[in-house]
Write a protein that holds these residues in place. Structure first.
Motif, PDB file in Angstrom:
ATOM      1  N   ASP A 156       0.935  -1.007  -0.121  1.00 43.31           N
ATOM      2  CA  ASP A 156       0.350   0.444   0.047  1.00 43.31           C
ATOM      3  C   ASP A 156       0.934   1.386   0.218  1.00 43.31           C
ATOM      4  OD1 ASP A 156      -1.837   2.125   0.190  1.00 43.31           O
ATOM      5  OD2 ASP A 156      -3.433   0.754   1.813  1.00 43.31           O
ATOM      6  N   LEU A 157       1.401   1.535  -1.223  1.00 37.87           N
ATOM      7  CA  LEU A 157       2.484   2.637  -2.027  1.00 37.87           C
ATOM      8  C   LEU A 157       1.474   3.422  -1.284  1.00 37.87           C
ATOM      9  CD1 LEU A 157       3.847   1.479  -4.429  1.00 37.87           C
ATOM     10  CD2 LEU A 157       4.737   2.144  -2.896  1.00 37.87           C
ATOM     11  N   GLY A 158      -0.120   3.938  -1.340  1.00 40.87           N
ATOM     12  CA  GLY A 158      -0.535   5.262  -1.054  1.00 40.87           C
ATOM     13  C   GLY A 158      -0.527   5.302   0.681  1.00 40.87           C
ATOM     14  N   LYS A 159      -0.962   4.302   1.177  1.00 40.61           N
ATOM     15  CA  LYS A 159      -0.740   4.849   2.655  1.00 40.61           C
ATOM     16  C   LYS A 159       0.277   5.048   3.538  1.00 40.61           C
ATOM     17  CE  LYS A 159      -2.658   1.914   7.061  1.00 40.61           C
ATOM     18  NZ  LYS A 159      -3.073   0.509   7.512  1.00 40.61           N
ATOM     19  N   ASN A 160       1.919   4.073   2.867  1.00 42.17           N
ATOM     20  CA  ASN A 160       2.317   4.171   3.686  1.00 42.17           C
ATOM     21  C   ASN A 160       4.088   5.290   2.721  1.00 42.17           C
ATOM     22  OD1 ASN A 160       1.730   1.691   5.473  1.00 42.17           O
ATOM     23  ND2 ASN A 160       1.511   0.626   3.999  1.00 42.17           N
ATOM     24  N   SER A 174      -2.813   0.016 -12.846  1.00 41.57           N
ATOM     25  CA  SER A 174      -2.352   0.096 -13.541  1.00 41.57           C
ATOM     26  C   SER A 174      -0.848   0.397 -12.820  1.00 41.57           C
ATOM     27  CB  SER A 174      -2.138   0.962 -14.153  1.00 41.57           C
ATOM     28  OG  SER A 174      -2.648   2.405 -13.760  1.00 41.57           O
ATOM     29  N   LEU A 175      -1.352   0.755 -11.426  1.00 37.49           N
ATOM     30  CA  LEU A 175      -0.137   0.799 -10.641  1.00 37.49           C
ATOM     31  C   LEU A 175       0.256  -0.110  -9.179  1.00 37.49           C
ATOM     32  CD1 LEU A 175      -0.677   4.808  -9.486  1.00 37.49           C
ATOM     33  CD2 LEU A 175       0.276   3.816 -11.478  1.00 37.49           C
ATOM     34  N   ASP A 176      -0.541  -1.447  -9.833  1.00 41.34           N
ATOM     35  CA  ASP A 176      -0.050  -2.317  -8.785  1.00 41.34           C
ATOM     36  C   ASP A 176       0.632  -3.283  -8.153  1.00 41.34           C
ATOM     37  OD1 ASP A 176      -0.745  -4.712  -7.251  1.00 41.34           O
ATOM     38  OD2 ASP A 176      -2.830  -5.221  -7.590  1.00 41.34           O
ATOM     39  N   PRO A 177       2.246  -2.716  -7.292  1.00 36.14           N
ATOM     40  CA  PRO A 177       3.059  -3.271  -6.996  1.00 36.14           C
ATOM     41  C   PRO A 177       3.456  -4.976  -7.046  1.00 36.14           C
ATOM     42  CG  PRO A 177       2.345  -2.234  -4.842  1.00 36.14           C
ATOM     43  CD  PRO A 177       1.356  -2.341  -6.014  1.00 36.14           C
ATOM     44  N   VAL A 178       2.251  -5.693  -6.567  1.00 39.81           N
ATOM     45  CA  VAL A 178       2.284  -7.084  -6.103  1.00 39.81           C
ATOM     46  C   VAL A 178       1.655  -7.896  -8.225  1.00 39.81           C
ATOM     47  CG1 VAL A 178       1.071  -8.452  -5.056  1.00 39.81           C
ATOM     48  CG2 VAL A 178       1.379  -6.712  -3.956  1.00 39.81           C
ATOM     49  N   TYR A 238      -8.440   1.013 -13.047  1.00 41.00           N
ATOM     50  CA  TYR A 238      -7.776   1.912 -11.740  1.00 41.00           C
ATOM     51  C   TYR A 238      -6.497   2.024 -11.559  1.00 41.00           C
ATOM     52  CZ  TYR A 238      -8.167  -2.310  -8.955  1.00 41.00           C
ATOM     53  OH  TYR A 238      -8.040  -3.127  -8.247  1.00 41.00           O
ATOM     54  N   ARG A 239      -6.651   3.312 -11.159  1.00 45.19           N
ATOM     55  CA  ARG A 239      -4.559   3.243 -10.556  1.00 45.19           C
ATOM     56  C   ARG A 239      -5.215   3.986  -8.852  1.00 45.19           C
ATOM     57  NH1 ARG A 239      -1.571   5.171 -14.122  1.00 45.19           N
ATOM     58  NH2 ARG A 239      -0.845   7.164 -12.618  1.00 45.19           N
ATOM     59  N   TYR A 240      -4.073   2.982  -8.390  1.00 44.03           N
ATOM     60  CA  TYR A 240      -4.322   3.108  -6.995  1.00 44.03           C
ATOM     61  C   TYR A 240      -2.534   2.517  -6.701  1.00 44.03           C
ATOM     62  CZ  TYR A 240      -4.093   2.961  -1.874  1.00 44.03           C
ATOM     63  OH  TYR A 240      -3.767   3.569  -0.335  1.00 44.03           O
ATOM     64  N   PRO A 241      -1.672   3.477  -5.819  1.00 43.69           N
ATOM     65  CA  PRO A 241      -0.910   2.872  -5.450  1.00 43.69           C
ATOM     66  C   PRO A 241      -0.304   1.615  -4.496  1.00 43.69           C
ATOM     67  CG  PRO A 241      -0.645   4.688  -4.300  1.00 43.69           C
ATOM     68  CD  PRO A 241      -2.141   4.441  -5.585  1.00 43.69           C
ATOM     69  N   GLY A 242      -0.965   0.370  -4.905  1.00 42.50           N
ATOM     70  CA  GLY A 242      -1.021  -0.482  -4.271  1.00 42.50           C
ATOM     71  C   GLY A 242      -1.777  -1.116  -4.096  1.00 42.50           C
ATOM     72  N   HIS A 243      -1.639  -2.616  -3.946  1.00 37.43           N
ATOM     73  CA  HIS A 243      -2.331  -4.052  -4.264  1.00 37.43           C
ATOM     74  C   HIS A 243      -3.835  -3.910  -3.661  1.00 37.43           C
ATOM     75  CE1 HIS A 243      -2.817  -7.766  -5.834  1.00 37.43           C
ATOM     76  NE2 HIS A 243      -3.100  -8.907  -4.515  1.00 37.43           N
ATOM     77  N   THR A 244      -5.242  -3.498  -4.398  1.00 34.03           N
ATOM     78  CA  THR A 244      -6.697  -3.538  -3.620  1.00 34.03           C
ATOM     79  C   THR A 244      -6.582  -3.781  -4.493  1.00 34.03           C
ATOM     80  OG1 THR A 244      -7.314  -2.204  -2.597  1.00 34.03           O
ATOM     81  CG2 THR A 244      -6.178  -1.005  -4.237  1.00 34.03           C
ATOM     82  N   LYS A 245      -8.560  -4.045  -3.756  1.00 35.62           N
ATOM     83  CA  LYS A 245      -9.619  -3.993  -4.756  1.00 35.62           C
ATOM     84  C   LYS A 245     -10.265  -3.071  -5.219  1.00 35.62           C
ATOM     85  CE  LYS A 245     -12.845  -3.830  -0.981  1.00 35.62           C
ATOM     86  NZ  LYS A 245     -12.146  -3.539   0.088  1.00 35.62           N
TER      87      LYS A 245
END
Length: 357
Positions: A196-200, A307-311, A332-339
């Motif tokens: 979770d690059l966004g949170k961390n 497109s930003l999933d690191p996992v 969708y775009r979120y810097p982390g591995h999420t639903k």
């Protein structure tokens, strides 16, 4: 209710069935935990370990108990259909997309659907491709955290970050990651935080910018997040979740044991190689090998791609789209591995009901 909270919002008012992980049902013995701990730290093995650990691992860890193989998944699905009636579709997030391949033909015959959210690389992807792709995606995410692309000296920023990563996880020898727990701890902490690059972003930026003087707080973050990644106790022993992860991931992808680059050129990849060492001696029978059905056996398919999933980097979804050209896609775009975020709920619901425009 806790399980319901893990589902995307568009599923929460539907009748949903889930499968319990086998490792949660069958206890993982202490001897197995110890030998996995001993060979998954990233460092080089001693001559004695190299000679003896594979046999000890096979004797101590009955991995067949801890994995949900293709035949078992398929059987459970059919039993569920017989008990409950028609299943409309399957929502598969992350590695669940690999498992969903076992029932895609049944879904197709029943006129069902499959939604694959941030899907893991398709079964059959070479393990080196998996590890290199993931390590490079995580490093790219860390470059964003450090705002390298916004700097006038972007190349210098990326090079500095790479040197920092190398110094954090590499002891300068030719043998790979140091055997010391600290190097292993730092690398696994980075993987954990990168989920979770966004949170961390803030703690990551503090650690990377100030390395090696990260202070007591930074060391605490590294220690706690390393444990959360490999599920380790304070004594350094892996926990059953990590053994369950290996049991299920190792048999989905061929080619373990080759490595993912030198620790100097790809320190994150070298760390992944060390962590997955048990995969190199884990057998996979025909029932355990996940396979991709042909395109004509695929149900109506929707790929949700971060497109930003690191996992699970986007190339995983691209490979599925190539295999199934009729699949639909939402990004969708979120810097982390999420639903997928709730903003997509309306579009996903419309697709599931067949009312999408």
């Amino acid at each position: 209710m806790a399980a319901r909270s893990l589902l995307p919002s568009w599923l929460r008012h539907r009748a949903v069935a889930t499968f319990v992980e086998p490792w949660a049902v069958h206890g993982v013995g202490t001897e197995c935990l110890e030998i996995v701990t001993g060979v998954s730290k990233g460092g080089e093995l001693s001559e004695w370990q190299t000679k003896n650990w594979p046999e000890g691992f096979r004797n101590s860890c009955d991995m067949d108990l801890y994995r949900l193989d293709r035949a078992e998944y398929h059987k459970s699905f059919k039993e569920l259909v017989e008990k409950e009636g028609k299943i409309s579709g399957v929502y598969a997030q992350s590695f669940g997309a690999v498992r969903a391949t076992a029932v895609m033909p049944e879904l197709e015959r029943a006129g069902g659907w499959a939604v694959m959210d941030a899907p893991a690389p398709p079964p059959g992807t070479f393990a080196t491709t998996l590890m290199v792709g993931r390590s490079l995606t995580v490093e790219a995410g860390l470059q964003d955290v450090m705002e390298c692309d916004e700097s006038d000296a972007a190349s210098d920023c990326r090079q500095k970050l790479h040197r920092t990563l190398r110094d954090m996880g590499y002891d300068g020898t030719q043998t790979g990651l140091a055997d010391g727990a600290e190097e292993y701890e730092r690398m696994t902490a980075l993987f954990s935080l990168s989920r979770d690059l966004g949170k961390n972003a803030e703690p990551l930026r503090e650690i990377l910018a100030n390395w090696p003087d990260i202070g007591k707080a930074g060391k605490g973050v590294v220690e706690s997040d390393s444990r959360s990644y490999t599920r380790r106790d304070r004594d350094g022993q892996v926990l059953p979740e990590f053994v369950g992860y290996l049991a299920n991931v190792c048999t989905a992808y061929p080619g373990w044991g080759v490595g993912a680059g030198s620790p100097e050129r790809n320190p994150l990849g070298a760390a992944l190689s060390g962590m997955h060492r048990p995969c190199s001696v884990m057998s996979a029978g025909a029932d355990s090998t996940w396979t991709m059905p042909d395109a004509e056996e695929a149900p109506r398919l929707l790929l949700l791609v971060n497109s930003l999933d690191p996992v699970n980097p986007p190339y995983a979804a691209e490979a599925r789209a190539e295999k199934y050209p009729d699949a639909d896609r939402l990004g969708y775009r979120y810097p982390g591995h999420t639903k997928a975020p709730e903003e997509l709920d309306g579009e996903v619901s419309a697709w599931v009901t067949g009312s999408a425009g």
